[in-house]
Design an enzyme around this catalytic site. Sequence first.
Site, PDB file in Angstrom:
ATOM      1  CG  HIS A 178      69.327  56.659  13.783  1.00 55.93           C
ATOM      2  ND1 HIS A 178      68.422  56.226  14.726  1.00 55.93           N
ATOM      3  CD2 HIS A 178      70.033  57.651  14.363  1.00 55.93           C
ATOM      4  CE1 HIS A 178      68.586  56.936  15.822  1.00 55.93           C
ATOM      5  NE2 HIS A 178      69.555  57.812  15.640  1.00 55.93           N
ATOM      6  CG  HIS A 195      69.569  56.045  22.822  1.00 63.74           C
ATOM      7  ND1 HIS A 195      70.630  56.108  23.669  1.00 63.74           N
ATOM      8  CD2 HIS A 195      70.047  56.444  21.611  1.00 63.74           C
ATOM      9  CE1 HIS A 195      71.700  56.546  23.006  1.00 63.74           C
ATOM     10  NE2 HIS A 195      71.363  56.756  21.770  1.00 63.74           N
TER      11      HIS A 195
END
Lengths: 81, 737
Positions: free
Chosen positions: B43, B89
Amino acid sequence: MIINARINVRFKSGVLDPQGTAIKGALKHLGFDGVEDVRVGKLIEIKLDAASKEDAEGQIKDMCEKLLANPVIEDYSFELS
Amino acid sequence: MAGRDDARKLGLADYEYDEIVKTLGREPNYLELGMYSVMWSEHCSYKNSKPVLKRFPTSGPRVLQGPGENAGIVDIGDNLAVVMKVESHNHPSAVEPYQGAATGVGGIIRDIFTMGARPVALLDSLRFGSLDDPRVKYLFSGVVSGIADYGNCMGIPTVGGEVYFDDSYRDNPLVNAMCVGIIQHDRIVKGRAAGVGNSVMLVGSTTGRDGMHGASFASEELSEDSVAKRPSVQVGDPFMEKLLLEACLELLQNKWVVGIQDLGAAGLTSSSCETAARAGSGIELDVALVPRREENMTPYEVMISESQERMLVIVEKGHEQDVKKIFEKWDLNAVKIGTVTDDGMLRVLENGTVVAEVPARSLADGAPSVKRESRKPDYMETLDVDLSSIKIPADLNDVLIKLLSSPNIASKAWVYQQYDHTVRTDTVVPPGSDAAVLRIKGTKKGIALTTDCNGYYCYLDPYEGGKQAVAEAARNLVVAGARPLAITDCLNFGNPEKPGVYYQFEKCVDGMAEAARYLNTPVISGNVSFYNETRENAIYPTPVVGMVGLLEDVEKRCTMAFKKEGDVVVLLGENTDELGGSVYLREVMGVKGGRPPRLNLDVEKRVQDCCLKAIELGLVHSAHDVSEGGLAVALAESCIAGNTGFSGEIETELRHDAVLFGEGQSRIIMSLPEENLSLIQKIAGESNVNISVLGFVKQGNFKIEVKHKGVNIGKIDIPVEEIAGIWGNAIRWKVEN
């Protein structure tokens, strides 16, 4: 038998409580300087016809897990009478 | 000291642990290891994707800031620029849809005002499983209200996006939020910690234990255990963020602000090491100075917390009080927690004692790149469909109704009606058309915005699907009358350690890069989200393309609605006999597979240029691109939007279901006054674009006849009110029943 359940639902410790934070700010603005922290939860009262206290406990627990609380960010506790 | 076992528990591979030991010249302690584990997660580090992302075109005469900063910036003239970024998200939203989506929106807004820009619009690209599943309904409603509440509280309009439903997203929904801001060229601020001795300040909300290890969480497959990882979900506070936004924009008016960076994934760790690494400096900070809302937090927890609505600000020494004054006005914390140094180290103290000391650059950029194996997945060998075995249904009205009631085609009004899309009063084309258009107050200009990706095409053919996503986004802007400028992308894929997934990733990027180059739309920012899979089922490869376009004169904008009875309706581009990957084939005929429609970039560019020219000359009343559901659905949508009927005739040699419902690329339908027809035909001829008359805008029914050598071979004839009702309410019915 009729059982009265009082269920408390509140944010898990460590989860940000924007409502509590806002109330804390407002209390401070009103001059309550000693306020260290505010957490807001909710109280739910349920009147339930159940076979026994154990049965009621099981049902209330189920209600909390499925609807009344969001177990991802909230804890719950309850008392029966 | 922490060893390999600790490293493994934190998700670091042995070779990564060895690299850390080599860099430090010693074993890391547990805090240092924790910081590495979040920064070297996929990430934050893009370790699996970096080499492939280099294939994108990222520069151009209008690009003021390419990838690498908090957001990309593209020039729109008049000393103004558009700042934009899209971010995923997905994992938080799968666990807690409302807060997951809300904090996703909050995070992307911070990325925009961190650059000094005022956020003016939000878009959301969403994917869910089938709406027949009760849990999917829960996720869908939760995500939509999370987005709505956060955006509405902030006073930023949500103007567009897209929603698709497919079983591949059932347990792993995609929530990609895009934010767009406007900035003056001389007001651009960067995330740099420069100038030895300058002060490092933490502003905004307090720090708690929420969202611990969110970055690592986003870099794993979801499992039953994910529910036990619940503390990874943060709760957003949009009113706090609104204060933070206003305070930051006020702060950034001052020349003594050196840099600013938002605290997103990996919190204080990422913001401090990234600002230092960008400036080639170091930072020394003391965690004891960080304002907290929980007691007994360890340095580890403070450094890794992902509490929302916080920013790191670097200011020239001596201006700390000025910062405090601004933030106090907005009821926000502003505390000096450290200083900029010249030794390149991120040094973490607790009450003056060093508790961690690592090279900032190694933390921010040092994750060893991984070259993953890439192999064409087996399923791709068995996709061919024998179209001759598929019988064309006799009742084409019924086919059209089925298509219009598919949640993938039906009106998304149920979603966007929950969003405030008019706040700030600049939205001149609201959600529901091909692209949203906003005016730029104080100028004649406007910007058009869209997000696009057909994940099913990308699954069937990653390369063509990637190409198509970019081309369609550009086409959606063009039909609104805008010239496409730049891309921000959100690349959602499964587990990159699987060769088949990595193949999809590489090919999608290649296709996107080729189209972006051809259409002059460089990629200026973006985000990669891997590990979108559960129980061994990966999502469809879904590289979402967010695109911005410019209208020099916003009054020349165009929408898809038919406007005037008697207008002639024309098709730019050519019908094809392609049916692979179409909603018709999959959802109406129940046939999975086939090759998605081919895209010829040369034809695409000519069709788009021709359409744009016609709109800019003011020759057309409406323009609409032909996409899911094909020509019949596109015509029906223009009728429904304009509350008119249509009557037309198509002469063809092709299968008539392909002509009506196939999704052949590079096609645009336009309506125009008949007297402009010869001029448009001339323009099309000069651009070497095929143009044909389809029919006329008429009161009454929606009517199309398909003929072969003059003989009727198929017909649609249906009242517009009927299809409008079905199209308009399909999603509401699914959600509410």
